[in-house]
Design a protein around this motif. Structure first.
Motif, mmCIF file in Angstrom:
data_model
loop_
_atom_site.group_PDB
_atom_site.id
_atom_site.type_symbol
_atom_site.label_atom_id
_atom_site.label_comp_id
_atom_site.label_asym_id
_atom_site.label_seq_id
_atom_site.Cartn_x
_atom_site.Cartn_y
_atom_site.Cartn_z
ATOM 1 N N ALA A 179 0.829 -1.205 0.000
ATOM 2 C CA ALA A 179 0.000 0.000 0.000
ATOM 3 C C ALA A 179 0.860 1.250 0.000
ATOM 4 O O ALA A 179 0.538 2.248 -0.658
ATOM 5 N N ALA A 180 1.979 1.181 0.757
ATOM 6 C CA ALA A 180 2.878 2.344 0.793
ATOM 7 C C ALA A 180 3.445 2.611 -0.594
ATOM 8 O O ALA A 180 3.562 3.765 -1.021
ATOM 9 N N TYR A 181 3.795 1.525 -1.319
ATOM 10 C CA TYR A 181 4.320 1.693 -2.674
ATOM 11 C C TYR A 181 3.285 2.333 -3.583
ATOM 12 O O TYR A 181 3.588 3.236 -4.365
ATOM 13 N N LEU A 182 2.052 1.871 -3.474
ATOM 14 C CA LEU A 182 0.993 2.433 -4.313
ATOM 15 C C LEU A 182 0.780 3.914 -4.024
ATOM 16 O O LEU A 182 0.539 4.707 -4.930
ATOM 17 N N ARG A 183 0.877 4.274 -2.725
ATOM 18 C CA ARG A 183 0.706 5.684 -2.397
ATOM 19 C C ARG A 183 1.827 6.524 -2.991
ATOM 20 O O ARG A 183 1.603 7.612 -3.514
ATOM 21 N N ARG A 184 3.060 5.989 -2.897
ATOM 22 C CA ARG A 184 4.190 6.736 -3.473
ATOM 23 C C ARG A 184 4.052 6.845 -4.988
ATOM 24 O O ARG A 184 4.308 7.891 -5.582
ATOM 25 N N ARG A 185 3.637 5.755 -5.607
ATOM 26 C CA ARG A 185 3.491 5.738 -7.066
ATOM 27 C C ARG A 185 2.391 6.702 -7.498
ATOM 28 O O ARG A 185 2.537 7.422 -8.493
ATOM 29 N N ARG A 186 1.320 6.731 -6.720
ATOM 30 C CA ARG A 186 0.221 7.631 -7.044
ATOM 31 C C ARG A 186 0.692 9.084 -6.963
ATOM 32 O O ARG A 186 0.334 9.924 -7.792
ATOM 33 N N ALA A 187 1.514 9.402 -5.968
ATOM 34 C CA ALA A 187 2.015 10.763 -5.808
ATOM 35 C C ALA A 187 2.886 11.162 -6.995
ATOM 36 O O ALA A 187 2.851 12.298 -7.465
ATOM 37 N N GLN A 188 3.674 10.191 -7.500
ATOM 38 C CA GLN A 188 4.546 10.490 -8.634
ATOM 39 C C GLN A 188 3.761 10.761 -9.909
ATOM 40 O O GLN A 188 4.236 11.455 -10.805
ATOM 41 N N LEU A 189 2.571 10.193 -9.976
ATOM 42 C CA LEU A 189 1.776 10.297 -11.196
ATOM 43 C C LEU A 189 0.658 11.333 -11.093
ATOM 44 O O LEU A 189 -0.206 11.397 -11.951
ATOM 45 N N THR A 190 0.671 12.100 -10.033
ATOM 46 C CA THR A 190 -0.395 13.098 -9.868
ATOM 47 C C THR A 190 -0.332 14.143 -10.966
ATOM 48 O O THR A 190 0.702 14.389 -11.562
ATOM 49 N N ALA A 191 -1.453 14.793 -11.139
ATOM 50 C CA ALA A 191 -1.533 15.850 -12.150
ATOM 51 C C ALA A 191 -0.718 17.051 -11.719
ATOM 52 O O ALA A 191 -0.282 17.173 -10.568
ATOM 53 N N ARG A 192 -0.531 17.956 -12.680
ATOM 54 C CA ARG A 192 0.261 19.157 -12.428
ATOM 55 C C ARG A 192 -0.305 19.962 -11.260
ATOM 56 O O ARG A 192 0.441 20.482 -10.436
ATOM 57 N N GLU A 193 -1.623 20.024 -11.166
ATOM 58 C CA GLU A 193 -2.247 20.771 -10.081
ATOM 59 C C GLU A 193 -1.886 20.206 -8.718
ATOM 60 O O GLU A 193 -1.651 20.938 -7.752
ATOM 61 N N GLU A 194 -1.820 18.882 -8.636
ATOM 62 C CA GLU A 194 -1.457 18.247 -7.375
ATOM 63 C C GLU A 194 -0.010 18.564 -7.023
ATOM 64 O O GLU A 194 0.320 18.825 -5.857
ATOM 65 N N GLY A 195 0.849 18.568 -8.021
ATOM 66 C CA GLY A 195 2.245 18.912 -7.778
ATOM 67 C C GLY A 195 2.388 20.334 -7.268
ATOM 68 O O GLY A 195 3.193 20.614 -6.369
ATOM 69 N N GLN A 196 1.602 21.238 -7.836
ATOM 70 C CA GLN A 196 1.646 22.623 -7.380
ATOM 71 C C GLN A 196 1.152 22.741 -5.945
ATOM 72 O O GLN A 196 1.695 23.514 -5.147
ATOM 73 N N ARG A 197 0.112 21.956 -5.610
ATOM 74 C CA ARG A 197 -0.402 21.986 -4.242
ATOM 75 C C ARG A 197 0.645 21.495 -3.251
ATOM 76 O O ARG A 197 0.858 22.105 -2.193
ATOM 77 N N ILE A 198 1.313 20.412 -3.605
ATOM 78 C CA ILE A 198 2.331 19.853 -2.726
ATOM 79 C C ILE A 198 3.463 20.854 -2.522
ATOM 80 O O ILE A 198 3.935 21.082 -1.404
ATOM 81 N N ALA A 199 3.900 21.487 -3.623
ATOM 82 C CA ALA A 199 4.985 22.465 -3.523
ATOM 83 C C ALA A 199 4.560 23.661 -2.679
ATOM 84 O O ALA A 199 5.344 24.194 -1.881
ATOM 85 N N ALA A 200 3.309 24.089 -2.844
ATOM 86 C CA ALA A 200 2.814 25.234 -2.076
ATOM 87 C C ALA A 200 2.779 24.908 -0.591
ATOM 88 O O ALA A 200 3.167 25.728 0.257
ATOM 89 N N GLU A 201 2.307 23.708 -0.249
ATOM 90 C CA GLU A 201 2.250 23.321 1.157
ATOM 91 C C GLU A 201 3.654 23.208 1.744
ATOM 92 O O GLU A 201 3.907 23.629 2.876
#
Length: 274
Positions: A162-184
């Motif tokens: 499950a941890a791997y899937l969560r990490r993989r999902r984070a790597q494949l997130t959309a650009r908006e999600e990446g911007q949110r993560i960077a902002a936080e």
């Protein structure tokens, strides 16, 4: 302080005004003699009310009200002027506390500069006291594409798969999600750094054309530090970089305290030095 030249009579167009670089408590004449001003000649001191204003000759054919308004729209001219102004302020800041003037603060003559020192003595003296023994440092945070934030795995979170899937999902997130993560992440970094500084400011991120970086800037922070606190602050920047791999942190400075000089409320309300 004004951001443009004071109005001058038309017949003063061939005269020489005074470009204000900054205000200090005292200035060594020998040091000033070695600092080139806006027109290439040495800067000089204007003394009044126990303060010293460091000024350059400013030929009004170039720095008068109308010429200055035109020149401020010329990016090449503006860059040259900003570099010349900063070189003077930077030299002053290395000798002691300085209240930097905003770019393009031009007065008609030394008498007017002295009058400003008298009128603003209390404000300028308080600023110099607050800045004594302190420096401005910058921290820029650049987005690292594809990096995932380090988080604690919740108990009973489904194990390694499950941890791997969560990490993989984070790597494949959309650009908006990446911007949110960077902002936080940038907010968390700024908050932690601000807690270790005398004062902090968060400026708007610089455009890539200005920063020269390959990726977007998410944090453009300025921090006023006691000189003795620099080692601890630098170590904290390193710790935060490890804690937030989604950002590449860059510590810059020391800079003159541009970000921590209050502007009078009656005047228009600069770039953090690159």
């Amino acid at each position: 302080m004004s951001t443009t030249a004071e109005p001058t009579p038309a017949d003063a167009a061939l005269g020489v005004g005074a470009w204000l670089h900054g205000v200090v408590r005292e200035a060594d004449p020998a040091t000033l003699a070695g600092i080139a001003g806006m027109d290439g000649t040495p800067v000089r001191a204007v003394r009044a009310a126990g303060l010293v204003a460091v000024v350059s000759n400013a030929p009004l054919t170039e720095y008068g009200e109308e010429p200055l308004r035109r020149n401020l729209e010329d990016l090449a001219w503006l860059e040259r002027a900003a570099r010349s102004h900063h070189a003077v302020v930077d030299t002053l800041s290395r000798a002691g506390a300085v209240v930097p003037a905003r770019l393009a603060t031009v007065h008609r003559d030394d008498e007017r500069v002295a009058r400003v020192l008298v009128e603003r003595e209390a404000e300028l003296s308080a600023a110099l006291a607050r800045l004594t023994g302190r420096e401005e440092w910058g921290v820029k945070g650049y987005v690292v594409p594809g990096a995932t934030p380090r988080t604690e795995e919740p108990a009973g979170g489904g194990g390694a798969g499950a941890a791997y899937l969560r990490r993989r999902r984070a790597q494949l997130t959309a650009r908006e999600e990446g911007q949110r993560i960077a902002a936080e992440a940038s907010t968390a970094v700024h908050t932690a750094l601000a807690d270790h500084a005398v004062a902090a400011r968060r400026h708007a991120p610089q455009d890539r054309r200005l920063s020269g970086a390959a990726t977007a800037m998410a944090l453009n922070g300025a921090y006023l530090l006691d000189r003795a606190a620099l080692d601890g602050f630098s170590a904290l920047v390193g710790e935060l970089a490890e804690r937030h791999p989604e950002l590449r942190l860059e510590l810059t400075g020391p800079w003159p305290p541009y970000s921590f000089v209050a502007e009078p409320s009656t005047e228009p309300a600069p770039p953090e030095p690159a």
